[in-house]
Scaffold this active site. Sequence first.
Site, PDB file in Angstrom:
ATOM      1  N   HIS A 184       7.101 -12.805 -11.113  1.00 15.27           N
ATOM      2  CA  HIS A 184       7.484 -11.636 -10.317  1.00 15.27           C
ATOM      3  C   HIS A 184       8.990 -11.400 -10.220  1.00 15.27           C
ATOM      4  O   HIS A 184       9.420 -10.282  -9.939  1.00 15.27           O
ATOM      5  CB  HIS A 184       6.916 -11.780  -8.900  1.00 15.27           C
ATOM      6  N   TYR A 228       2.046  -4.010   5.070  1.00 16.94           N
ATOM      7  CA  TYR A 228       3.059  -3.861   4.012  1.00 16.94           C
ATOM      8  C   TYR A 228       2.463  -3.061   2.870  1.00 16.94           C
ATOM      9  O   TYR A 228       1.425  -3.423   2.331  1.00 16.94           O
ATOM     10  CB  TYR A 228       3.471  -5.259   3.522  1.00 16.94           C
ATOM     11  N   THR A 249      12.059  -2.419  -4.936  1.00 16.75           N
ATOM     12  CA  THR A 249      11.003  -1.989  -4.013  1.00 16.75           C
ATOM     13  C   THR A 249      11.552  -1.829  -2.601  1.00 16.75           C
ATOM     14  O   THR A 249      12.617  -2.320  -2.260  1.00 16.75           O
ATOM     15  CB  THR A 249       9.851  -3.005  -3.968  1.00 16.75           C
TER      16      THR A 249
END
Length: 758
Positions: A475, A591, A604
């Site tokens: 990630h 979230y 993000t």
Amino acid sequence: MAEAHQAVAFQFTITPEGIDLQLSYQALNQIYLSGVRSWKKRVSRVRNSLIKGVYPASPSSWLFVAIGILATMYMQSDPSMGLITKIQQHLPLSLHMSLSTQGQTMVSALVFSTLLWLSLILALRFCLKLLLSYHQWMFEKHGRISNTTKVWVPLVRLLSSRKPLLYSYQSSLPHLPVPAIQDTVSRYLESVRPLLTDLEFKRMTDLANEFESNLGNRLQRYLKLKALWATNYVSDWWEEYVYLRSRGPIMVNSNYYGMDFLYVTPTSVQAARAGNTITALLLYRRKVNREELKPSRVPGTVIPLCAAQCERMFNTTRTPGVETDVLQHWLDSEFVAVYHRGRYFRLWVYRAGRLLSPREIEYQIQRILDDPSPALPGEEKLGALTAGDRIPWAQMRKQYFSSGVNKRSLDAIERAAFFVTLDDEEQGMRGDDPEGNLDSYAKSLLHGKCYDRWFDKSFSVVIYKNGKSGLNAEHSWADAPTVAHLWEYTLATDAFQLGYTEDGHCKGEVEPSLPQPQRLVWNIPAEVQAQVSSSLAVAQALADDVDCHVFPFREFGKGRIKKCRISPDAFIQISLQLAYYRDRSGFCLTYEASMTRLFREGRTETVRSCSNESCAFIKALESGETEEECRRLFQLASEKHQNLYRMAMTGAGIDRHLFCLYVVSKYLGVESPFLKEVLSEPWRLSTSQTPVQQMNLFDLKNHPDFISLGGGFGPVADDGYGVSYIIVGEDMVNFHVSSKYSCNDSAFSYQRSKTKLL
């Protein structure tokens, strides 16, 4: 031994008569062709650098400017207002000696034309940057477009009319703005109001006001200073402190997965599926390197998104460190790393500068599948080091993998274009419970056996025994939309462009002299094997605790939701909160990942989906309010969610700003009770939508079964859910839900939540 001899370009022997030189023309020819390929890539990079360097102008526009200046001078007019004469006076003495007066004037005019051309480029780029900094259009309703936006749209189209390369817009994208601290604190308090009692909210308000009036302004000044200096004031800290400094396992906690088609497996031949998949991925890499991919844009507009995350897609590995990991990126590798039944291989995918055909890669993969050799001692479960805690892996790597045969083999994995696992299991929809098997498919992609993936690679491709495929992505280097774009292209190219023969094999011919895939060799001492067992135990406990459920929802989809004039994303988010409320009899901090790629190097931002409006609707629905009242409240909740999403996209979010203020406070060595409490709040409902970005690659009218399943991730909180969803076509939404068995609260029984969340 034959391959070793072929790899030597020349040999020589010293004899009484002199030196006997023996040349291998085949090897020399391969070296020559590889060099040609390298030089072509260099020339392509220089060309692309020039084209994107002058965007939104073109290199040929210099010629028009020069011709215009020279034509004007020919008509006895000076467009430079004396500057050409000044330039002529300052030409080097050598030019004065060698050129006539007319030649000197010509050179001076060309210099002026070049300076004028560069000035025009900077002006155009500045104008484009100003235009891309305008975001009010996102907040305007359909049919109520302001005059400013009506003027703005054609101007953006005009400056974007040239065909851009992948990175052409990078220098024209605006920088992420730092919100006013008063605005961020106010939005934060609004977001937590439905989650707190009156007494708790008063306490939090007092903490926020104290922070805003004292320490907050000091931290804000430092943050604004960084924003002036850095390209993006968030991204480097986000990458380092959220991802790279995490010392726990990245498997499940950070890595995420992507799935194959839902109903279709293009071939059941494992080697053939691997051949086409590897080829498609390398074709995508070629497009990235040549910048032939079209820049991603906001759907339905010409507004570009930042493409910086594509730079580290291939040839990238997260290497462990004691305090922090490091992302290492290499120049293009001509091989991939392959794992099969406990053995590691280096598979060369280029030969003499030529990308192997899908059929040749299939042939090489089949060689690996047919290889009967056993795993070396300690080799089979070596990948567990990447699945466990980071510090032990860093220590083992430094002590036992920094030299010798282990370093060479580890380099082959870390420098590979990507990692491939040839799994000996079958996955996908199969057997008596086809959809039920999707759960094990998700778990397999998320963590596998905890040792048969290399979780440090930017992404690992998994090819199953029955031809099903998927990937596991690290990630830190990029977010899910970037990987989703890659995977969409791969699936579409595999199925519709490359294709298969009638018997399920790849198309093309095989060169008979292909060398065998190279088996990697290891010398794993007992200390490393002991740590492998320890890391595997940690990873296995984490994997066993995770439950996954994949649910294709077919009752209705985007088409029906839009007929109600509701945002599909808002509809799903409010539905998830309703399901959570029915399961827990309360609300939670929610979230939803939003992108900030409207800005340079943006990643993000968090959309806090649980709002006062959504809670009001859910309470009204559950208390039996009238249908008319519920519709009204639902409309308000939907509009509020859309507004929150737009604010997050345009740099007016909450969490990244507070996160960076917290980092500044740590650098300054000061404590903030407000920031400490904000950053410690658990996200019990973590959600993300996987965007469908390249529908033009899929012909769903003629091939309706080629539907993407999307992907998913593990739960963020130990007592929470991870929910990923992808809106496919007009009539389907695919959900991926994860949670942990170890949650003690009986209300979090996963079997209950399956039906309530979905």
